[in-house]
Design a protein around this motif. Structure first.
Motif, short mmCIF file in Angstrom:
data_model
loop_
_atom_site.label_atom_id
_atom_site.label_comp_id
_atom_site.label_asym_id
_atom_site.label_seq_id
_atom_site.Cartn_x
_atom_site.Cartn_y
_atom_site.Cartn_z
N GLU A 88 40.97 45.88 40.08
CA GLU A 88 40.54 47.34 40.03
C GLU A 88 41.52 48.26 40.02
OE1 GLU A 88 37.50 50.19 39.87
OE2 GLU A 88 37.32 47.83 39.62
N ALA B 29 39.99 35.53 46.12
CA ALA B 29 39.05 36.22 44.77
C ALA B 29 39.08 37.75 45.35
CB ALA B 29 37.72 35.68 45.04
N ARG B 30 38.93 37.90 46.71
CA ARG B 30 38.83 39.49 46.92
C ARG B 30 40.33 40.17 46.59
NH1 ARG B 30 36.29 37.33 51.47
NH2 ARG B 30 38.23 37.50 52.76
N ASP C 284 37.09 41.99 32.96
CA ASP C 284 36.09 41.53 32.10
C ASP C 284 36.38 42.05 30.55
OD1 ASP C 284 33.20 40.89 31.44
OD2 ASP C 284 33.36 43.19 30.95
N ARG D 97 42.23 39.23 44.12
CA ARG D 97 42.42 39.17 42.74
C ARG D 97 41.66 40.45 42.23
NH1 ARG D 97 41.29 34.63 41.80
NH2 ARG D 97 39.03 34.61 41.46
N GLU D 98 40.16 40.47 42.75
CA GLU D 98 39.48 41.76 42.39
C GLU D 98 39.99 43.09 42.78
OE1 GLU D 98 36.69 41.82 40.54
OE2 GLU D 98 36.83 39.48 40.16
#
Length: 813
Positions: free
Chosen positions: A473, A465-466, A515, A468-469
């Motif tokens: 970014e 998850a980290r 998002d 992917r974030e």
């Protein structure tokens, strides 16, 4: 293998700066290939002939030194080419020196050797990873040769960068000029690792068109031979896949730890003072693994020094990322050679550890505390994990002199180890307490395993998850950076390229989970920046007048003016009522004229004071005095007409645009029954085959699909206009012009309306704004240049558009 070359905007089949051997058996045993690409530093007279001489000289030198090691042959070929250029430059002025960048690839069996002199660019795709030499970031913002670079022909001494790797089936090698490298950096690069040379060539052509590269060339070479990269590498494909699966299940930090060996392995090596592996085995070195055979170059007495480069004392155990050039580190060398675990074990003072452990276990007679049982379970689980890791992830090789592949210690990307080594778990087993099997032991072990598995899954999910974030970014910030750079550029095509790159980064981020609201906000900012950079004006006054019937297949719908009224031709001929909302049908296929049904209509136009329509064999003229239609036979060449894309009337004559035959057919007034005249008499027939629209006002203007406008006068081609606009017109669909007015209007597949001067200069470009109907799927346009009103016919509707006034005279986009 596929080649792409473009010179002054023209697509060519070959380039004088490329030399490529046939690559059908590339990577197979016994195969030898040479690939080279030159990049001229200066555009001076004789550069193309000099390039051919240099490439021929390189091939001759490689053939003459076929018995030497690949690196020796590479260096000799580069030095010979450099010497020839330096000699040729002696009699040339400084401003006309011949200087070239070079990438030279030599493949022997499944080994690939690379020599590079800047400026030059090569991309190598292996196992889903793209390696760039030099890094693509090198060309960002750089349009001149670096002052520190030393191309061929500049100095008598030359020091090329050298690399080596091993190729297998599915690898992709791409050689491109630096102009293309700048475009590659701004676009997605997945195609360069997919192993499809044709797809790479198609992608390069698309980059050339998108970024407006006028002079570029490149080649895509795919390793496709069935025997490429064979041998022992294919025997452990299952273990390789298993290793990848296990590495994905581990936390990122743990996976990195498992992929590096313990420092004790290096401490056990007795390195020479130079810190390099040589062809001579030290007396106290462990034996080479059975079955190892030195290659032919070693047996022949080739240079044996510098196999994998120096190993410094403070060097980390993990594979080192190294690159000897000045453009940054990006080439991943292979694993170092490990220690031989089959070497004799050291002697122990006193009793052996295994005997002591067994004695301790016998004294306890199976009576152990719960903590000892848990410790035993942990040790057992650790031993199992270590064993699996040794079988699947570890890629150690035995200590000994490496194979003499002639790389002279170059950085390299080694493939996986030739064979798995069974782990020696005797030391672990000797320290395990003997635990009696029972329900309590099983329950505790199961609980422990479940806890560890749960913790592992949670750690993996969190780590992914980290990651992917972080990726999202990074892509988002790259998009913002490209957009900001575009705002500072004054060249529209460069700004457009940066904005295209920013948009692609947002799309990739969306696929990764960005998002939606944040993406839409940035896409809106990119659209605004594009409008500012390209001078696009957004139309806010677009009115939907209503739907229109669809035209039959093979019939081109159109709209035109006559006596201040708008006529619409689709499946029948209509006139727009004065209220602007109603279509009045004037002539339909089922109507009877002259005692016969009209049949399928192919087109309509404004004739001599009244509309005229025609089918494949007849013309229909409207008589305003009787308000009736009159049938006249239409002269043919034996078969009915078809494929007519446009028709116009002028001075009672009827003109038909026939792209299929590359002609403009003229039916003389009052003689429609006679065979038409080929008005252009075969002139510009090839161009007319791509025609999409035509207008007549004393001159005949013909719009081609690529946006060019042919200007005919008195049956002769007077001018050819190419509107200069960004992005360039690639799918023109409609042209509108009024007699006596200074402007022409063009619509294209980008949903744009362009206002042009009569000599083809772009004045303004318009696109639909937000909150109004889109100008999508345009079929034809008719512009009243006096009132500033445009009527747009789409495949489903009729739109009315209020156009902004043109700028003051002399001001163009």
């Amino acid at each position: 293998m596929a080649v792409v070359a473009i010179d002054a905007g023209r697509l060519l089949d070959d380039s004088p700066f490329l030399s490529l051997d046939p690559a059908d058996d590339l990577g197979c045993r016994g195969s030898r290939h040479v690939f080279a690409i030159l990049e001229p530093v200066d555009d001076v007279p004789g550069v193309e002939s000099a390039a051919r001489e240099v490439l021929d000289l390189i091939h001759e030198e490689m053939a003459r030194r076929g018995g030497q090691s690949p690196t020796a042959a590479l260096l000799a070929a580069v030095e010979a080419a450099n010497g020839w250029l330096c000699a040729a430059n002696v009699d040339r002025p400084l401003t006309h020196r011949l200087r070239f960048g070079l990438t030279l690839l030599v493949a022997r069996d499944d080994d690939l050797y690379l020599a590079q002199v800047p400026p030059s660019q090569v991309l190598i795709g292996q196992e889903g990873v793209l390696y760039a030499f030099p890094s693509l970031e090198t060309w960002r913002g750089r349009h001149r040769l670096d002052e520190t670079a030393q191309p061929l022909g500049q100095f008598p001494e030359i020091e090329p960068e050298l690399y080596h790797t091993r190729i297998e089936r599915g690898d992709m090698i791409t050689l491109v000029s630096t102009g293309l490298a700048r475009a590659i950096d701004l676009a997605p690069q997945d195609v360069f690792v997919e192993g499809d040379a044709a797809a790479v060539a198609e992608h390069l052509v698309g980059l050339i068109e998108t970024f407006g590269v006028s002079d570029a060339y490149g080649a895509a070479i795919a390793v496709t031979a069935a025997g490429a990269g064979g041998g022992q590498h294919s025997q452990i494909s299952f273990l390789r896949r298993a290793a990848e699966v296990f590495s994905h299940l581990l936390p990122e930090e743990t996976a990195r730890r498992f992929q590096s060996r313990a420092k004790q392995s290096h401490e056990a090596l007795d390195l020479s003072p130079q810190g390099v592996h040589t062809g001579v085995t030290p007396v106290d070195a462990p034996d080479i693994e059975p079955g190892y055979a030195a290659p032919d170059e070693f047996a022949a007495g080739a240079d044996q020094v510098g196999w994998n480069g120096p190993l410094e004392d403070d060097q980390d155990d993990a594979p080192v990322v190294g690159f000897s050039g000045s453009d940054g580190a990006f080439w991943v060398p292979g694993a170092r050679y490990g220690v031989d675990r089959d070497a004799a074990a050291p002697e122990w003072d006193g009793d052996e550890p295994l005997a002591e452990a067994e004695s301790d276990a016998d004294d306890g007679e199976g009576r152990r505390t719960l903590s000892e049982l848990l410790a035993a379970a942990v040790l057992a689980l650790s031993a199992a994990v270590v064993g699996v890791w040794q079988l699947t992830v570890s890629r150690d090789r035995p200590v000994g002199p490496p194979r003499d592949d002639g790389t002279l210690g170059l950085p390299r990307l080694d493939r996986y180890a030739d064979r798995p080594r069974m782990p020696d778990l005797a030391g672990v087993r000797s320290r395990l307490p003997r635990v009696p099997a029972g329900r309590l032991t099983g329950a505790v072990t199961l609980i422990l395993v479940l806890c560890l598995a749960g913790a592992l899954v949670f750690s993996v999910q969190s780590s992914r998850a980290r990651a992917r974030e972080a990726k999202i970014e990074q892509l988002f910030q790259e998009a913002v950076e490209f957009r900001q750079q575009a705002a500072q550029l004054t060249v529209p095509i460069a700004a457009h390229a940066h904005l295209e790159a920013a948009e692609s980064r947002i799309q990739l981020a969306l696929e990764s989970g960005l998002d939606q609201a944040r993406a839409e906000q940035e896409l809106a900012a990119i659209a605004t920046a594009r409008d500012q950079a390209l001078g696009i004006q957004r139309l806010t006054n677009i009115q939907l007048l209503g739907g229109v019937p669809a035209a039959p297949e093979g019939v081109s719908p159109r709209i035109f003016f006559g006596n201040g009224q708008l006529y619409v031709f689709t499946d029948a001929l209509y006139r727009l009522d004065s209220d602007g909302e109603t279509l009045i049908r004037l002539l339909a296929p089922e109507d009877v004229v002259g005692g016969e049904p009209v049949g399928t209509l192919l087109g309509a136009a404004w004739g001599d004071g009244s509309p005229v329509a025609f089918s494949g064999t007849a013309a229909f003229l409207f008589d305003p005095t009787t308000a009736t239609w009159q049938r006249q036979p239409l002269g043919t060449f034996g078969t009915p007409y078809s494929g007519i894309v446009q028709s116009n009337g002028y001075a009672g004559n009827l003109y038909l645009l026939s792209p299929g035959s590359g002609q403009i057919l003229k039916f003389a007034a009052g003689a429609f029954g006679q065979q038409p005249e080929d008005w252009t008499a075969g002139l510009a027939a090839n161009d007319l085959m791509s025609a999409v629209d035509m207008e007549i006002d004393g001159r005949i203007y013909v719009l081609l699909a690529d946006g060019r406008i042919l200007d005919f006068y008195m049956s002769a081609l007077d001018h050819t206009y190419t509107p200069s606009v960004t992005p360039a017109i690639r799918d023109a669909v409609a042209l509108s012009a009024q007699a006596g007015r200074p402007y022409m209007y063009v619509a294209d597949g980008e949903n744009r309306l362009l206002r042009l001067t009569r000599d083809g200069a772009v004045v303004q470009q318009f696109m639909a704004g937000s909150g109004v109907p889109e100008l999508a799927n345009i079929r034809d346009i008719a512009v009243d240049d006096v009132l500033g009103v445009a009527y747009v016919l789409t495949d489903q509707a009729l739109l009315q558009v209020r156009l902004p006034a043109p700028p003051q005279e002399g001001a163009t986009h």
